[in-house]
Design an enzyme around this catalytic site. Sequence first.
Site, PDB file in Angstrom:
ATOM      1  N   CYS A   1      21.414 -22.207-102.974  1.00 52.59           N
ATOM      2  CA  CYS A   1      20.640 -22.092-101.743  1.00 52.59           C
ATOM      3  C   CYS A   1      21.546 -22.120-100.515  1.00 52.59           C
ATOM      4  O   CYS A   1      21.297 -21.404 -99.542  1.00 52.59           O
ATOM      5  CB  CYS A   1      19.596 -23.200-101.672  1.00 52.59           C
ATOM      6  SG  CYS A   1      18.335 -23.024-102.952  1.00 52.59           S
TER       7      CYS A   1
ATOM      8  N   GLU B   1      13.948 -23.215-101.026  1.00 51.74           N
ATOM      9  CA  GLU B   1      14.719 -22.568 -99.951  1.00 51.74           C
ATOM     10  C   GLU B   1      14.832 -21.063-100.169  1.00 51.74           C
ATOM     11  O   GLU B   1      14.745 -20.281 -99.214  1.00 51.74           O
ATOM     12  CB  GLU B   1      16.141 -23.123 -99.881  1.00 51.74           C
ATOM     13  CG  GLU B   1      16.251 -24.613 -99.663  1.00 51.74           C
ATOM     14  CD  GLU B   1      16.418 -25.374-100.976  1.00 51.74           C
ATOM     15  OE1 GLU B   1      15.621 -25.151-101.905  1.00 51.74           O
ATOM     16  OE2 GLU B   1      17.341 -26.190-101.066  1.00 51.74           O
TER      17      GLU B   1
ATOM     18  N   HIS C   1      13.916 -21.822-106.236  1.00 53.20           N
ATOM     19  CA  HIS C   1      13.963 -23.015-105.392  1.00 53.20           C
ATOM     20  C   HIS C   1      13.197 -22.753-104.095  1.00 53.20           C
ATOM     21  O   HIS C   1      13.094 -21.602-103.646  1.00 53.20           O
ATOM     22  CB  HIS C   1      15.424 -23.368-105.040  1.00 53.20           C
ATOM     23  CG  HIS C   1      16.185 -23.943-106.201  1.00 53.20           C
ATOM     24  ND1 HIS C   1      17.462 -24.422-106.083  1.00 53.20           N
ATOM     25  CD2 HIS C   1      15.821 -24.128-107.495  1.00 53.20           C
ATOM     26  CE1 HIS C   1      17.869 -24.877-107.263  1.00 53.20           C
ATOM     27  NE2 HIS C   1      16.904 -24.706-108.141  1.00 53.20           N
TER      28      HIS C   1
ATOM     29  N   CYS D   1      21.138 -26.982-102.839  1.00 54.43           N
ATOM     30  CA  CYS D   1      22.171 -26.834-103.871  1.00 54.43           C
ATOM     31  C   CYS D   1      23.141 -25.737-103.426  1.00 54.43           C
ATOM     32  O   CYS D   1      22.950 -25.115-102.383  1.00 54.43           O
ATOM     33  CB  CYS D   1      21.526 -26.471-105.204  1.00 54.43           C
ATOM     34  SG  CYS D   1      20.863 -24.794-105.255  1.00 54.43           S
TER      35      CYS D   1
HETATM   36 ZN   LIG Z   1      18.669 -24.688-104.471  1.00 50.86          ZN
END
Ligand SMILES: [Zn+2]
Length: 149
Positions: A89, A58, A56, A86
Site C-alpha cells: 500500500c 488503502e 487492502h 504495509c
Molecule cells: Zn496494505
Amino acid sequence: MINPFDDTYFMKKALQEAELAYEKGEIPVGAIIVVKDRVIARTHNLTELLNDVTAHAEMQAITSAANFLGGKYLLNCTLYVTLEPCQMCAGALYWSQISKVVYGASDVQRGFNTMGTQLHPKTEVVGGVLAEEASALMKRFFIEKRNLN
Ligand SMILES: [Zn+2]
C-alpha cells in the site's frame, strides 16, 4: 474557532469502515480519502470476500478516489487508514503522489516503517491518530478468531 474537521474526526469515519470489515469477518482495517474536508472514498479490507491479497482498504481507496476525481494522482488528498500501511500500500500511495497519509495503530511487523518502504517525498505522514481504538478492534478480531478455531 476550532475546526471540527480535524484528523480525529476523519479517523472516526475510517474506524467505522474498519467495523464494517470486522462484521464481515475481515481483518478490520478501514480507510477513507478526503479532499477539502469532503470524503470521496470509503473502503475497508476485503481480502477474504474477494479472495485477493491486494484488496487492502488503502488499495481500494486509491482506486475509488482516482475514479471519483477522474485522474490518477491524488493531489490535495488525505488518506485516513486505521492501521499503518504495509509496503504494498505504501508503494501504491507513492505512485498516487497523495498529499497526506494519516494512520492509526502502528504495525510493527508489516508496516512500511519496519519494512523500510518509503512514501513519496511530498507526502506528509501522521501516525497514532486514535491508535488505541484501532488496535483494540484488531485485538478483538484476533481473539475472536482464535476462539473459533
Ligand atoms: Zn496494505
